[in-house]
Design an enzyme around this catalytic site. Structure first.
Site, PDB file in Angstrom:
ATOM      1  CB  CYS A  71      -0.348  -0.293   0.910  1.00  9.95           C
ATOM      2  SG  CYS A  71      -1.599   1.284   1.434  1.00  9.95           S
ATOM      3  CB  CYS A  74       0.075   1.760   4.289  1.00 12.50           C
ATOM      4  SG  CYS A  74      -1.243   0.897   4.054  1.00 12.50           S
TER       5      CYS A  74
END
Length: 146
Positions: A71, A74
């Site tokens: 991600c 993230c």
């Protein structure tokens, strides 16, 4: 010393529960088992077992970043989350749960998008925020929610 003068704090290294006097939280207490610092100013990576231990036994709020290695947002938020850990400890434990490695926890908490921050207090979810944030926003949100 009464029970209200102490807190149970789970060690971020060996996950042993420690009893710490409230007035000693800011004095860099060590774990009675592994003798490492109970607060390092860094988040702790949790698997399913250590998550349960921190959630169920620690008496400081637990702020969890549910994330995944693939991600982009993230990974972008990760340095800010570490900066927030340095600012929020010892009043709050910051932890990371890799939703790829521990999908059952992501399912249990209905994680639909990542990163998602969940603040737990006394073992219960008290606030949730989806989407990447910078350190200042994480600190502000956690303090207002906690």
């Amino acid at each position: 010393m009464t029970a209200s003068d102490t807190l149970h704090i789970v060690c971020p290294h060996c996950h042993t529960t420690n009893r710490v006097r409230r007035d000693q939280l800011g004095a860099a207490p060590d774990c009675g088992s592994c003798h490492k610092a109970l607060f390092t100013g860094q988040s702790v990576a949790l698997d399913a077992a250590s998550f349960e231990r921190h959630l169920g036994r620690s008496q400081v709020p637990l702020l969890v970043d549910f994330w995944a290695p693939w991600c982009g947002p993230c990974r972008q938020m990760a340095p800010g989350f570490e900066q927030a850990a340095a600012q929020l400890e010892p009043g709050m434990r910051l932890a990371k749960v890799d939703t790829e490695a521990v999908p059952a926890l992501a399912g249990r908490y209905g994680i639909r998008s990542i990163p998602t921050l969940i603040l737990f207090k006394d073992g219960r979810e008290v606030a949730r925020q989806a989407g990447a944030m910078g350190a200042a926003d994480i600190v502000r949100w956690a303090r207002s929610a906690g």
